[in-house]
Design a protein around this motif. Structure first.
Motif, mmCIF file in Angstrom:
data_model
loop_
_atom_site.group_PDB
_atom_site.id
_atom_site.type_symbol
_atom_site.label_atom_id
_atom_site.label_comp_id
_atom_site.label_asym_id
_atom_site.label_seq_id
_atom_site.Cartn_x
_atom_site.Cartn_y
_atom_site.Cartn_z
ATOM 1 N N ASN A 20 0.815 -1.210 0.000
ATOM 2 C CA ASN A 20 0.000 0.000 0.000
ATOM 3 C C ASN A 20 0.852 1.265 0.000
ATOM 4 N N ILE A 88 -5.254 -9.532 0.362
ATOM 5 C CA ILE A 88 -5.655 -8.517 -0.627
ATOM 6 C C ILE A 88 -7.070 -8.778 -1.114
ATOM 7 N N SER A 92 -10.292 -6.337 -0.314
ATOM 8 C CA SER A 92 -10.858 -5.618 -1.460
ATOM 9 C C SER A 92 -12.311 -6.025 -1.717
#
Length: 94
Positions: A20, A88, A92
């Motif tokens: 990130n 991830i 997400s």
């Protein structure tokens, strides 16, 4: 055992944090995973090939591949990378 369990949570979380912060680090993580998968697969394939050439007992001889430190390192990274990618996907999906 506790150390391995903690590391399997801490390292992928650290990888997520670094991803990130920088787009470049994501490419580095993916490239290392790609290289690790190729090396891991090649070592496994060569071990199986040698067993077939030598005509040895498969179940006994294949375990010698675990003595290869490169096999263990690449396999370990692939495991951590898989957890990182699952993090991830999970984050997400919100």
């Amino acid at each position: 055992m506790i150390i391995i369990l903690a590391a399997s949570i801490i390292f992928p979380t650290l990888m997520l944090y670094l991803k990130n912060k920088s787009k470049t680090i994501q490419i580095v993580f993916n490239a290392i995973a790609l290289l690790s998968a190729v090396i891991f697969g090649d070592i496994a394939a060569l071990a199986i090939r040698q067993i077939l050439i030598d005509n040895t007992v498969f179940m006994t001889a294949i375990h010698s591949v675990f003595l290869n430190p490169l096999f263990l390192i690449t396999g370990g990274y692939i495991g951590l990378f898989a957890i990182y990618r699952l993090l991830i996907l999970t984050l997400s999906a919100r």
